[in-house]
Structures are given as C-alpha cells and as structure tokens.
Design a protein around this motif. Structure first.
Motif, PDB file in Angstrom:
ATOM      1  N   PRO A 166       0.815  -1.231   0.000  1.00  0.00           N
ATOM      2  CA  PRO A 166       0.000   0.000   0.000  1.00  0.00           C
ATOM      3  C   PRO A 166       0.841   1.269   0.000  1.00  0.00           C
ATOM      4  O   PRO A 166       0.489   2.259  -0.647  1.00  0.00           O
ATOM      5  CB  PRO A 166      -0.828  -0.123   1.285  1.00  0.00           C
ATOM      6  N   GLY A 167       1.962   1.251   0.736  1.00  0.00           N
ATOM      7  CA  GLY A 167       2.801   2.441   0.799  1.00  0.00           C
ATOM      8  C   GLY A 167       3.575   2.687  -0.471  1.00  0.00           C
ATOM      9  O   GLY A 167       3.576   3.798  -1.017  1.00  0.00           O
ATOM     10  N   ARG A 172       2.765   6.308  -2.146  1.00  0.00           N
ATOM     11  CA  ARG A 172       3.903   7.075  -2.663  1.00  0.00           C
ATOM     12  C   ARG A 172       3.643   7.547  -4.090  1.00  0.00           C
ATOM     13  O   ARG A 172       4.068   8.634  -4.481  1.00  0.00           O
ATOM     14  CB  ARG A 172       5.176   6.231  -2.583  1.00  0.00           C
ATOM     15  N   ALA A 173       2.946   6.717  -4.859  1.00  0.00           N
ATOM     16  CA  ALA A 173       2.614   7.128  -6.233  1.00  0.00           C
ATOM     17  C   ALA A 173       1.657   8.313  -6.222  1.00  0.00           C
ATOM     18  O   ALA A 173       1.844   9.279  -6.976  1.00  0.00           O
ATOM     19  CB  ALA A 173       1.997   5.954  -6.981  1.00  0.00           C
ATOM     20  N   VAL A 174       0.653   8.259  -5.373  1.00  0.00           N
ATOM     21  CA  VAL A 174      -0.292   9.375  -5.276  1.00  0.00           C
ATOM     22  C   VAL A 174       0.431  10.641  -4.844  1.00  0.00           C
ATOM     23  O   VAL A 174       0.219  11.728  -5.400  1.00  0.00           O
ATOM     24  CB  VAL A 174      -1.425   9.023  -4.296  1.00  0.00           C
ATOM     25  N   ALA A 231      -9.059   3.937  -5.136  1.00  0.00           N
ATOM     26  CA  ALA A 231      -9.979   5.066  -5.254  1.00  0.00           C
ATOM     27  C   ALA A 231      -9.976   5.917  -3.995  1.00  0.00           C
ATOM     28  O   ALA A 231      -9.972   7.153  -4.063  1.00  0.00           O
ATOM     29  CB  ALA A 231     -11.388   4.557  -5.549  1.00  0.00           C
ATOM     30  N   ALA A 232      -9.957   5.264  -2.826  1.00  0.00           N
ATOM     31  CA  ALA A 232      -9.970   6.012  -1.574  1.00  0.00           C
ATOM     32  C   ALA A 232      -8.676   6.794  -1.376  1.00  0.00           C
ATOM     33  O   ALA A 232      -8.673   7.906  -0.834  1.00  0.00           O
ATOM     34  CB  ALA A 232     -10.192   5.057  -0.403  1.00  0.00           C
ATOM     35  N   ALA A 233      -7.570   6.232  -1.839  1.00  0.00           N
ATOM     36  CA  ALA A 233      -6.269   6.874  -1.631  1.00  0.00           C
ATOM     37  C   ALA A 233      -5.995   7.981  -2.627  1.00  0.00           C
ATOM     38  O   ALA A 233      -5.396   9.004  -2.279  1.00  0.00           O
ATOM     39  CB  ALA A 233      -5.159   5.833  -1.727  1.00  0.00           C
ATOM     40  N   GLY A 234      -6.430   7.788  -3.871  1.00  0.00           N
ATOM     41  CA  GLY A 234      -6.039   8.734  -4.897  1.00  0.00           C
ATOM     42  C   GLY A 234      -7.155   9.460  -5.583  1.00  0.00           C
ATOM     43  O   GLY A 234      -6.923  10.428  -6.321  1.00  0.00           O
ATOM     44  N   GLY A 235      -8.395   9.001  -5.374  1.00  0.00           N
ATOM     45  CA  GLY A 235      -9.505   9.633  -6.041  1.00  0.00           C
ATOM     46  C   GLY A 235      -9.448   9.510  -7.549  1.00  0.00           C
ATOM     47  O   GLY A 235     -10.035  10.299  -8.269  1.00  0.00           O
TER      48      GLY A 235
END
Length: 293
Positions: A166-167, A172-174, A231-235
């Motif tokens: 996840p990280g 990190r990508a987001v 979706a929750a992390a990056g929208g």
C-alpha cells in the motif's frame, strides 16, 4: 511495571506512545534513539542480535514487545538471531512476550484467516515466519515464559510506512502525482492494517492481565478491494500490475520478484478475521477514509 518495546520503527514508535498514554512505564530499545519518543519513555541503546545486550535491555520488564524488523533480503540472517536474543531477554526478566508477526505462515487461505487457521507456508518467507512463531509459542509452552502472544497483522499502511505494497505502490505514487498500482487483481478483498490500530492492539494485549501460556491472535483490519483502496487513496482509477508483468520485472528487481512469489495474497480474498481480539479488547479498525486522511 515496565513495558519494553524492542524496535522503534513503524509500529514500535506508535506502540510506545499508546503505552505511555495509558500511564504505563515504557522503555524503547533500538540501536539509536528515535525522534519523537513520548514524554517519560526511556530509551536503551542495544543491538538486538547481541544476546547479552538484549537481556540487559529487558531487565525489569513485565511485558516485552517484539516489533523489530529488518529489510527483506536480511530476514534469513537477522530474524533468527534477533529472536534468540528476544527470547533470552524475556525469559531472564520473567516477562510475557508479545510478538508482532505477519500472515505469511498461513499460506494461501481458504476463507478468512483466523486463530484456528492451520499454518500452511508455501514459500521461504512464510516458512521462516512459521519457525519464528513456533519458537515463541514453544518457549511459553515449556514454561520458559509466563505467557506469549503471537499477534498477526495484515499489510501495513500508515504514518512513515513506505515499503509495504500500500505504501510503495499506492500512497507514494499518489504523493508523487503518478498512477497508483495494485498487484494481480483489483477486485479481491485484501486486509490492510493501519499501524496506529496495530499499536493499539499490541498495547491492549500487553496491558491485559488475564492471559498466560501460548496463543495466537489476529489483529482486526479493514479489507477493501484493491480498486476500493486505490480510489480512496487517490480519487482516481489505478492500474493493475499483472502477475506476468511482475515476473518480467522480477528479472531486474528483487522487490518485483518477491511480490510475484506472493501473488496468492492478491489473486483471491485475503482477509484477516480479528473478531476474537476485537471481542477481548473492544478495539475496532479505523475507518479507511479516516485512516487515509
């Protein structure tokens, strides 16, 4: 009563904070003094592969928490040496031991992973993890320790967690404005453990006076699909890293090769059922949106 936290990394630091917030005496043991120790917490410098230094660092402990990690390429060499020191230190102090483990030893699951799930490691890292857990449970079973809990947690995400899936592949990508990625399959549920929740669970286990002997516990975690987490992390929509792509990348990257070898964690539901510990402690996982915020 002193609670000794071995390791000052992504779970050791929040664990020390949780114990201190509960009014418990806390000693953190690591090679160097970490930043941000809670007020009143003691730091003891020690190399945890050194048995004598670890015994000295654990002196006077009522509970010892083993949260120390190592880079994946060093697991084979570092983890057995550290575990030998930890068991010696906890035994010399007559302290209960709480050992933070992952889920690798359970292998490809058939249904949700619970305390009753049989170990079934299918690769080297899982076999190593099973061996280490059996050392802990065996020490308690023989009476070398008054009690030991092997606490199993799912993949980490949270403050300072950079190298988990996840990280590394998502958050990190987001952060860098890149497209986040998820391994193998986007629509299978996959438990993810928010590190402050893991710390709270470990603290609750250690602070409870009602257990002894040898046991396992599963730490409750959210279980979004890869698509939901992206979706929750990056929208924004993410991309899937196929097993074929991971195998090709593995020719050049150990990380990709290791991840390809763990494809069974992503090609089916991979859910850690923490019902038992949740019933014992009353702790529930932080909602995903709150944790990510």
């Amino acid at each position: 009563m002193t609670h000794v936290v071995l390791g000052a990394g992504q779970t050791g630091r929040p664990l020390a904070a949780a114990l201190a917030a509960a009014g418990l005496g806390v000693r953190v043991v690591s090679r160097t003094r970490p930043a941000g120790l809670p007020a009143g917490a003691e730091h003891r410098g020690a190399d945890l592969t050194d048995v004598d230094a670890t015994i000295a660092a654990c002196a006077g402990a009522s509970v010892v928490y083993h949260t120390a990690g190592a880079p994946v390429p060093q697991w084979d060499r570092a983890f057995p040496a550290v575990m030998a020191s930890v068991l010696a230190g906890a035994a010399a102090a007559s302290a209960r031991l709480v050992y933070l483990d992952n889920l690798y030893a359970f292998g490809p699951p058939e249904g949700a992973i619970t305390e009753a799930s049989p170990p079934n490691p299918v690769e080297a890292k899982g076999r190593l993890r099973l061996h280490l857990a059996e050392l802990v449970l065996g020490a308690a079973g023989r009476g070398d320790l008054p009690g030991a809990t092997v606490a199993h947690a799912a993949d980490f995400f949270g403050p300072g967690v950079r190298n988990s899936v996840p990280g590394a592949l998502v958050l990190r990508a987001v952060e860098a404005g890149k497209v986040p990625r998820w391994p193998v399959a986007l629509d299978e549920a996959h438990s993810l453990a928010y590190t402050p929740d893991v710390a709270a669970a470990l603290a609750a286990i250690g602070a409870s006076a009602g257990w002894s002997g040898a046991r396992r516990r599963i730490i409750a975690a959210q279980a979004p699909t890869g698509r939901e987490f992206l979706a929750a992390a990056g929208g924004r929509p993410g991309a899937v890293l196929s097993l074929a792509a991971l195998r090709v990348a593995g020719i050049f990257s150990r990380g990709a090769r290791d991840l390809a070898g763990l494809a069974w964690q992503y090609d089916r539901p991979y859910v850690a059922d923490g019902t038992l510990l949740r019933q014992e402690t009353g702790l529930v996982p932080t909602p995903l949106a709150v944790a990510l915020a």
